[in-house]
Design an enzyme around this catalytic site. Structure first.
Site, PDB file in Angstrom:
ATOM      1  N   ASN A   1      44.167 -33.733  44.859  1.00  0.00           N
ATOM      2  CA  ASN A   1      43.654 -34.237  43.584  1.00  0.00           C
ATOM      3  C   ASN A   1      43.386 -33.116  42.594  1.00  0.00           C
ATOM      4  OD1 ASN A   1      43.758 -36.935  44.243  1.00  0.00           O
ATOM      5  ND2 ASN A   1      41.636 -37.029  44.946  1.00  0.00           N
TER       6      ASN A   1
ATOM      7  N   MET B   1      45.592 -32.905  39.641  1.00  0.00           N
ATOM      8  CA  MET B   1      45.324 -33.808  38.512  1.00  0.00           C
ATOM      9  C   MET B   1      43.990 -33.509  37.861  1.00  0.00           C
ATOM     10  SD  MET B   1      46.765 -37.373  40.173  1.00  0.00           S
ATOM     11  CE  MET B   1      45.761 -37.202  41.639  1.00  0.00           C
TER      12      MET B   1
ATOM     13  N   CYS C   1      33.967 -40.047  46.346  1.00  0.00           N
ATOM     14  CA  CYS C   1      35.381 -40.006  46.729  1.00  0.00           C
ATOM     15  C   CYS C   1      36.141 -39.538  45.507  1.00  0.00           C
ATOM     16  CB  CYS C   1      35.842 -41.357  47.254  1.00  0.00           C
ATOM     17  SG  CYS C   1      35.475 -42.764  46.175  1.00  0.00           S
ATOM     18  N   SER C   2      37.174 -40.244  45.097  1.00  0.00           N
ATOM     19  CA  SER C   2      37.892 -39.846  43.887  1.00  0.00           C
ATOM     20  C   SER C   2      37.196 -40.380  42.640  1.00  0.00           C
ATOM     21  CB  SER C   2      39.339 -40.334  43.953  1.00  0.00           C
ATOM     22  OG  SER C   2      40.028 -39.711  45.023  1.00  0.00           O
ATOM     23  N   ASP C   3      37.148 -41.710  42.527  1.00  0.00           N
ATOM     24  CA  ASP C   3      36.506 -42.326  41.359  1.00  0.00           C
ATOM     25  C   ASP C   3      35.072 -42.740  41.637  1.00  0.00           C
ATOM     26  OD1 ASP C   3      38.772 -42.115  39.706  1.00  0.00           O
ATOM     27  OD2 ASP C   3      39.651 -43.880  40.655  1.00  0.00           O
TER      28      ASP C   3
ATOM     29  N   TRP D   1      33.956 -45.435  43.331  1.00  0.00           N
ATOM     30  CA  TRP D   1      33.621 -46.864  43.287  1.00  0.00           C
ATOM     31  C   TRP D   1      34.216 -47.661  44.453  1.00  0.00           C
ATOM     32  CZ3 TRP D   1      36.227 -46.803  37.891  1.00  0.00           C
ATOM     33  CH2 TRP D   1      37.617 -46.674  38.003  1.00  0.00           C
ATOM     34  N   ASP D   2      34.933 -46.999  45.370  1.00  0.00           N
ATOM     35  CA  ASP D   2      35.487 -47.689  46.540  1.00  0.00           C
ATOM     36  C   ASP D   2      34.843 -47.182  47.821  1.00  0.00           C
ATOM     37  OD1 ASP D   2      37.423 -49.485  45.346  1.00  0.00           O
ATOM     38  OD2 ASP D   2      38.573 -47.706  44.800  1.00  0.00           O
TER      39      ASP D   2
ATOM     40  N   ASN E   1      42.730 -44.070  51.599  1.00  0.00           N
ATOM     41  CA  ASN E   1      42.577 -44.673  50.274  1.00  0.00           C
ATOM     42  C   ASN E   1      42.834 -46.174  50.319  1.00  0.00           C
ATOM     43  OD1 ASN E   1      45.358 -44.950  50.472  1.00  0.00           O
ATOM     44  ND2 ASN E   1      45.791 -43.161  49.197  1.00  0.00           N
ATOM     45  N   ILE E   2      42.820 -46.786  49.141  1.00  0.00           N
ATOM     46  CA  ILE E   2      42.908 -48.241  49.049  1.00  0.00           C
ATOM     47  C   ILE E   2      44.266 -48.755  49.512  1.00  0.00           C
ATOM     48  CG2 ILE E   2      41.218 -48.328  47.188  1.00  0.00           C
ATOM     49  CD1 ILE E   2      43.555 -48.693  45.231  1.00  0.00           C
TER      50      ILE E   2
END
Length: 854
Positions: free
Chosen positions: A335, A338, A446-448, A450-451, A360-361
């Site tokens: 990541n 990015m 995590c990344s964002d 929210w998961d 991940n999702i």
């Protein structure tokens, strides 16, 4: 197109037995399709409700299409209705809803049209009829197959109705907006969020309200933390809630600077805090450290450092901080290309970085698809209408190819679902242990953010705080860590999304990761899918993240059956309501979107619906855990690693494919039944005891009355005996005067008194004759009869007075009486009209024994 030979009317589902399918014509897997009667359906937007169907429809639910077919899973014929909320399948035999074939439209992940042509036999015509199938794949682990007769256009009508309703072009077209709030109106979730913050701060005495939210007076604080309104207008972070729990030492100006260093401005904020020790669970998104991992932010570092407050109990120094990155380390590094990445422990005060390695999702979505296909393939009920035992000639299970059996079971492990569950459980248990044992603070991201972050923080809070293990606390936890902190339910559930000014649905094709159709074909058959079969309702953002978290909660409930107020049945109903989109709580992607579009006011509330279900039954409702005992687990739950071995959640995963094996809760149901019977017996016992106490009290009152009556009777008898003795004495006294007394026994109480001078001594008579100025010779045979009557104030009507007037010689001419000068008897006595021989009294011997003392 040729019309069916016999048109079948569907306007009456319960009119008579003539609409029932004959037993001889029922389909048996690959039976004759020509024997069925069908209905031609024209695709229309709305249809009149057939007679008898209104009993099954919800408020504002409308029928859009219908078709007569067969549910291949159970080989049952019936009528399939498409409404603006769900697919509704009514059995032709029982005339009742078949749960397997009834699914909310929002719960449908995708649906396909399938055509299967059977191989012609050597003596059969080449024109073998084909099977027209509709495959419906649900997000709740079921795969449904409906079969329709060819050349009737019924499948097309149902399919087109599904396209119109299951994929609405606007969010407003969802059933939740059509039904409205009804009686399940929603209280502002923002009020509940601030009240939860106040509970965490230890100021439960203060409560929030709509007025305090609107005027901005909801802020509060304690020694360490404060409620901030820095995001009240959602300008700082549109996916965060309007109020945030922050360190008291950090100003709002520093917060605005810190948010720029985190992905999507999701800066570190407090999700849960320990009021005794000051330790916190915080959450955020990944830091924007850049490709070289060298970008820093003083505001972000100060905010994270403020989470490390002073140690409690007079200990010197500040607590340790763990930064828990939910991703695999390689993903975090990737990541960085990015602009994202992970923190460096050298840049943050007294910190340690830990990676949990949770996928991940996309990995979660593919894992669930493989698990669903495994259950459909090897369950007792499947979408091709055959059990796993009957498939392949019965050699799959037992006595035959055991290696095939072992291989099929190993497929469960290949799905990876239980491994993902174990990773989330292990990460949450590790976080809870650091807070409870070391009194450390933990920042999770995590990344964002929210998961996986929501999964870990919410599950760790559930382990740490017993309040979240109650029904009310579970609601507060879900609303805080999932709804308020912006888990994108709309994208993850594959629902309609907000695109620009309109409310458009993403029209993306399905992912190529889905396995082949679960329809297992026999030799000589081949599926033919329609061009629409590759289109799905879901997008690449669809993922069962929230379902996975609820699955983790069910695993903890299995491990700690005494620690949770709610049962596994509550979790199933809660998850079904979430997937169905029947209520507005889980619509949209953030609190801002739900507030902006007035979802809370326009739609019903899921929590109110579940509360209403329990209120109708009370404490015996299946939502309550029969074994709940809060005294057994008053503190945090810290499961050891050996206990974190998850299994399939039977009540949810197996209820469609293995219904008889999904009865894990049957023991609890039987215990609940026994408890209810014991409660009924206890109530009957209490009622019997109460009635016995009343009877005893009545008996005591009767005994008291009897004793009183005995006393009265005894007193009356004593008086009677005394009166009898007195009457005998008086009688003897009168007899001594030369009178004979006769008392009649009739009700007139007549007393006859006769004068008898023969019995009198002669000297008394002579003495009377000598001394009296009058002559009494003519009175010698006088007989007097006196009748005793009640006293009467009217003298003229008193018979005793009349006797006195007529017989008494002492009466004057003017009606007066010479008494007391005269020596006659007292007025109204039994001596009226007689002259007393007082000389006889002088000679009467009266003994003292006549008059006994009272």
């Amino acid at each position: 197109m040729a019309m069916p030979r016999n048109r079948r009317t569907t306007t009456s589902l319960r009119d008579s037995d003539t609409t029932r399918l004959p037993d001889s014509d029922k389909i048996e897997g690959a039976g004759s399709w020509d024997a069925l009667e069908w209905t031609k359906i024209d695709p229309v937007v709305s249809r009149p409700v057939p007679h008898g169907l209104s009993d099954f429809l919800y408020e504002a639910e409308e029928v859009l299409a219908e078709g007569y077919g067969v549910l291949a899973n159970t080989d049952e014929a019936g009528t399939l209705f498409v409404t603006n909320f769900r697919l509704l399948f009514l059995s032709e035999g029982s005339r009742d809803i078949i749960k397997l074939g009834t699914i909310p439209l929002a719960t449908i992940e995708r649906f396909n049209k399938i055509v299967i042509k059977q191989q012609s036999g050597p003596r059969q015509s080449d024109k073998t009829p084909t099977r027209r199938l509709l495959q419906v794949i649900g997000k709740d682990m079921r795969i449904i197959i409906f079969a329709f007769r060819p050349r009737t256009k019924q499948r097309r009508a149902v399919f087109e109705a599904l396209l119109r309703c299951a994929r609405p072009s606007r969010l407003w077209d969802l059933y939740a907006f059509s039904s409205g709030p009804s009686r399940f109106s929603n209280i502002s979730p923002r009020v509940r969020l601030v009240n939860e913050y106040l509970r965490l701060l230890g100021v439960e005495s203060r409560h929030s309200s709509l007025s305090t939210i609107e005027d901005g007076s909801f802020t509060s604080s304690n020694n360490w933390w404060r409620i901030s309104d820095v995001n009240a207008t959602y300008d700082m972070c549109p996916t965060y809630p309007f109020s945030l729990l922050l360190p008291k030492s950090i100003r709002d100006e520093d917060v605005l600077q810190a948010c720029k260093f985190r992905a999507r401005s999701r800066l570190p904020v407090i999700s849960w805090c320990d009021g005794r020790t000051g330790a916190v669970l915080a959450r955020s998104s990944q830091p924007l450290v850049g490709l070289m991992m060298n970008m820093r932010s003083n505001a972000d570092e100060n905010l994270v450092g403020a989470l490390c407050t002073e140690l409690p109990g007079g200990k010197r120094g500040r607590r340790k901080l763990y930064i828990a990155d939910a991703r695999p380390r390689k993903n975090a590094l990737a990541n960085g290309a990015m602009g994202g990445g992970s923190e460096s422990s050298a840049n943050y005060f007294q910190s340690e970085i830990v990676f949990f390695g949770i996928d991940n999702i996309h990995a979660m979505r593919e894992s669930l698809v493989r698990l669903r296909d495994y259950l459909d393939t090897h369950g007792t009920k499947s979408s091709d209408g055959m059990s796993s035992f009957l498939r392949h000639g019965g050699w799959t299970w037992g006595g035959g190819n055991l290696s095939s059996m072992s291989a099929s079971v190993s497929t469960l492990g290949d799905s990876g679902w239980l491994i993902h569950i174990q990773n989330v459980l292990a990460g949450s248990a590790w976080i809870a242990a650091r807070v409870a044992i070391e009194s450390a603070s933990v920042l999770v991201h995590c990344s964002d953010g929210w998961d996986r972050t929501s999964q870990l923080v919410a599950l760790a809070s559930l382990l740490l705080d017993p309040y979240y293990r109650t029904i009310k606390g579970f609601q507060a936890l879900v609303e805080k860590d999932w709804l308020a902190f912006g888990h994108p339910f709309l994208d993850r559930a594959g629902m309609a999304s907000l695109m620009g000014s309109g409310l458009e649905l993403p029209r993306q094709s399905s992912s190529a990761n889905f396995p082949s159709s679960p329809m297992r074909q026999t030799p000589g058959t081949f599926p033919s899918q329609s061009p629409m079969s590759n289109q799905t309702q879901t997008s690449n953002h669809y993922s069962p993240i929230f379902l996975q978290w609820v699955d983790c909660v069910s695993q903890l409930l299995r491990m700690y059956p005494f620690a949770f107020e709610f049962s596994s049945a509550y979790l199933v109903d809660f998850l079904d309501c979430t997937l169905s989109c029947r209520f507005g709580n889980f619509l949209c992607n953030s609190e801002k979107e739900r507030e902006q579009y007035g979802v809370s006011d326009a739609c019903g509330c899921l929590w109110m619906y579940l509360d209403d279900m329990r209120a109708k039954v009370g404490s015996s409702h299946v939502h309550y855990n029969l074994f709940y005992d809060p005294s057994k687990h008053e503190g945090p739950l810290l499961p050891p690693a050996a206990a974190l071995a998850p299994t399939l959640w039977p009540q949810f995963h197996l209820r469609w494919s293995c219904p008889s094996e999904a009865q894990t809760g049957e023991v609890e149901a039987q215990c609940r039944s026994l408890v209810e019977k014991i409660s009924e017996l206890q109530r009957a016992k209490d009622a019997a005891e109460s009635k016995a106490r009343e009877m005893i009290a009545t008996m005591e009152a009767v005994k008291a009355e009897i004793r009183n009556e005995k006393q009265i009777s005894s007193s009356a008898m004593n008086l009677a005996r005394k009166a009898k003795r007195e009457n005998g004495i008086i009688k003897r006294a009168i007899q001594s005067l030369g009178c004979t007394i006769h008392v009649s026994e009739n009700d007139d109480c007549t007393i006859n008194i006769e004068r008898n001078l023969i019995d009198l001594p002669e000297r008394i008579t002579s003495s009377r004759s000598t001394n009296s100025p009058h002559s009494y010779d003519e009175k010698m045979d006088m007989s007097v009869s006196v009748t005793l009557t009640p006293d009467d104030d009217d003298v003229s009507e008193n018979p005793i007075l009349r006797v006195c007037e007529n017989l008494c010689p002492q009466r004057t001419r003017d009606g007066g009486c010479k008494w007391p000068d005269s020596s006659c008897a007292q007025l109204e006595s039994q001596f009226v009209g007689l002259r007393a021989n007082y000389d006889a009294f002088d000679r009467l011997s009266i003994y003292d024994s006549y008059f006994q003392p009272e």
